[in-house]
Scaffold this motif. Structure first.
Motif: not given
Length: 151
Positions: A29, A52-53, A55, A78-79, A81, A104, A107
């Motif tokens: 993460v 994929t996980k 952040t 994609s996740q 932040t 994003s 982000t």
């Protein structure tokens, strides 16, 4: 395979190179500060990281002033932040592959390109990413970088 936090794992390492292509990062993460201040690190293989996980990536490579080439085109962000200071003071980085990496608009990216090699060559996914990266670079006074769209 169960590790969730790789933050600060290789902070201040004296190593000149790391092949981490065998690492299972599918449950990670956070990778913030993972290679923070690893001034001797010249090459790094993170090309097979499953993210994929993921952040958190802030300070990921901050201070890796000897790193020359980085390919994170396989990263799924994609996740994610926060990428603040992710590449801060990577002053020797001449090639950065960001193809397929799309952050994003929300982000957090404070200081992302601060202290980056002004003549860096960056590969991005599309024209929108190209414009976004050029705008970020210009915000740090980097106007001589080459930002190209992958074929």
């Amino acid at each position: 395979s169960q590790v969730a936090n790789m933050g600060w794992m290789f902070e201040n390492t004296g190593l000149t190179g790391l092949d981490l292509s065998h690492f299972d990062t599918s449950n990670v993460v956070t990778m913030n500060g993972m290679f923070f201040n690893s001034k001797n690190l010249r090459w790094l293989d993170v090309s097979t990281f499953k993210t994929t996980k993921l952040t958190r990536l802030e300070n990921f490579l901050e201070g890796c002033s000897s790193l020359v080439n980085l390919d994170i085109s396989n990263f799924d962000v994609s996740q994610v932040t926060n990428i603040s200071w992710m590449l801060k003071n990577c002053s020797s980085l001449v090639r950065l592959n960001l193809d397929n990496v799309v952050f994003s608009e929300e982000t957090e990216a404070l200081g992302l390109f601060e202290g980056l090699n002004p003549n860096i060559y960056i590969i991005v996914e599309d024209v929108a990413s190209q414009e976004a990266v050029i705008n970020l670079l210009n915000g740090f006074g980097i106007t001589t970088a080459t930002v190209v769209v992958a074929n």
